[in-house]
Design a protein around this motif. Sequence first.
Motif, mmCIF file in Angstrom:
data_model
loop_
_atom_site.group_PDB
_atom_site.id
_atom_site.type_symbol
_atom_site.label_atom_id
_atom_site.label_comp_id
_atom_site.label_asym_id
_atom_site.label_seq_id
_atom_site.Cartn_x
_atom_site.Cartn_y
_atom_site.Cartn_z
ATOM 1 N N UNK A 290 0.881 -1.130 0.055
ATOM 2 C CA UNK A 290 0.044 -0.118 0.017
ATOM 3 C C UNK A 290 0.825 1.227 -0.030
ATOM 4 N N UNK A 291 0.316 2.273 -0.818
ATOM 5 C CA UNK A 291 1.232 3.589 -0.961
ATOM 6 C C UNK A 291 0.401 4.516 -0.251
ATOM 7 N N UNK A 292 0.982 5.661 0.403
ATOM 8 C CA UNK A 292 0.239 6.970 0.782
ATOM 9 C C UNK A 292 1.196 8.086 0.528
ATOM 10 N N UNK A 293 0.720 9.219 -0.097
ATOM 11 C CA UNK A 293 1.455 10.351 -0.050
ATOM 12 C C UNK A 293 1.352 11.435 -1.152
ATOM 13 N N UNK A 294 1.861 12.359 -1.179
ATOM 14 C CA UNK A 294 1.332 13.553 -1.760
ATOM 15 C C UNK A 294 1.215 13.097 -3.453
ATOM 16 N N UNK A 295 1.912 12.157 -3.923
ATOM 17 C CA UNK A 295 1.738 11.873 -5.365
ATOM 18 C C UNK A 295 0.474 11.340 -5.662
ATOM 19 N N UNK A 296 -0.268 10.692 -4.603
ATOM 20 C CA UNK A 296 -1.659 10.202 -4.785
ATOM 21 C C UNK A 296 -2.534 11.473 -4.174
ATOM 22 N N UNK A 297 -2.309 11.959 -3.093
ATOM 23 C CA UNK A 297 -3.270 13.332 -2.594
ATOM 24 C C UNK A 297 -2.574 13.565 -1.407
ATOM 25 N N UNK A 298 -2.599 14.862 -1.282
ATOM 26 C CA UNK A 298 -2.366 15.491 0.128
ATOM 27 C C UNK A 298 -3.598 14.983 1.080
ATOM 28 N N UNK A 299 -3.340 15.307 2.365
ATOM 29 C CA UNK A 299 -4.694 15.109 3.313
ATOM 30 C C UNK A 299 -5.713 16.117 2.685
ATOM 31 N N UNK A 300 -7.215 15.888 2.857
ATOM 32 C CA UNK A 300 -8.042 16.507 2.107
ATOM 33 C C UNK A 300 -9.283 16.583 3.148
ATOM 34 N N UNK A 301 -9.904 17.942 3.221
ATOM 35 C CA UNK A 301 -11.206 17.970 4.034
ATOM 36 C C UNK A 301 -11.995 17.066 3.665
#
Length: 278
Positions: A253-264
């Motif tokens: 699993x990947x998480x990070x700005x490439x996929x998206x920043x944290x969003x409201x």
Amino acid sequence: AARSSGDAVRSYLPSMTQGFLRRFQLVTQFRHALDSGQVQVHYQPKVALPSREVVGVEALVRWVHPEFGRVDPDEFVPAVEATGLVDALTGFVMECALIRIRKWLDRGLRLSVAVNLSVRNLEDETFPDKVADALRRHDVPPRLLTFELTESGVMADPERCLPVLRRLHGLGVVLAVDDFGTGYSSLAYLRQLPVDEVKIDKSFVLGMGTDLGDLAVVRSIVELGHSLGLQVVAEGVEEDAAKEALVRMGCDIAQGYLISRPLSEDRFEAWLRARTVR
Ligand code: C2E
Ligand code: CA
Ligand code: CA
Ligand code: CA
């Protein structure tokens, strides 16, 4: 008026005292901030590799303070953790998470939410009961709730945390070790902990494109994590090259700005819609 008098007082104080004053204000105002909507939960997507299918989100708190503006969790969470108020913080984030999961389920979406815990939660014997009660109230399957705990937090006093960890695990929620690789302990202790997931610290993932040492750390965490039957998550994925390298290593699993920043909440819903339409 309160604002200008605060400014006047601060201009007479040395900066160390100002830092103390600010920390004091953050702690004393946190309860009110929670109750008055100044604290919000943002969501950062996690995607499966290599499919890029969205599997869940991490819940990250944001405080928009009326005087200080946006205060980062790296500043106020440690201050709040030093007090009993961390119960209220975790409770608030967990409630938001379960409301979200329930709404998605009602729309036929199975997305998990990861909530960050503080060591204090793991030292509270009543915490697993609170979690069980919240899952029941929202009618959410335990597997859709993940708790992230830091390696340094758990390892500071494993004897005290283990009973709560075991009971949480018994409920069927997913337990993840966060910021993995930054602590002083080896992977061997992971076998002793009732955890399902390791999250490679973003410092290694950010460095892996330019630093062979970081690359080696990431590769060995993926391999050893898998050999222990754990799911491996990489955070801090900012570049496509990092994502490709993680795919080659078999990271799950990947998480990070490439996929998206944290969003409201609203912006995350829009992001999700745009993605599934495509
Ligand atoms: P964390 O749990 O390690 O969360 C990941 C941090 O990395 C988040 O910072 C996130 O915005 C950031 N991040 C995500 N993707 C990238 C990327 O590609 N590149 C870079 N450079 N950074 C990325 P954030 O939101 O400022 O949170 C900071 C820390 O505050 C968290 O670190 C966590 O320890 C704590 N925190 C946040 N929300 C909560 C909460 O609800 N409860 C508790 N106890 N702690 C929280
Ligand atoms: Ca985390
Ligand atoms: Ca982390
Ligand atoms: Ca962190």
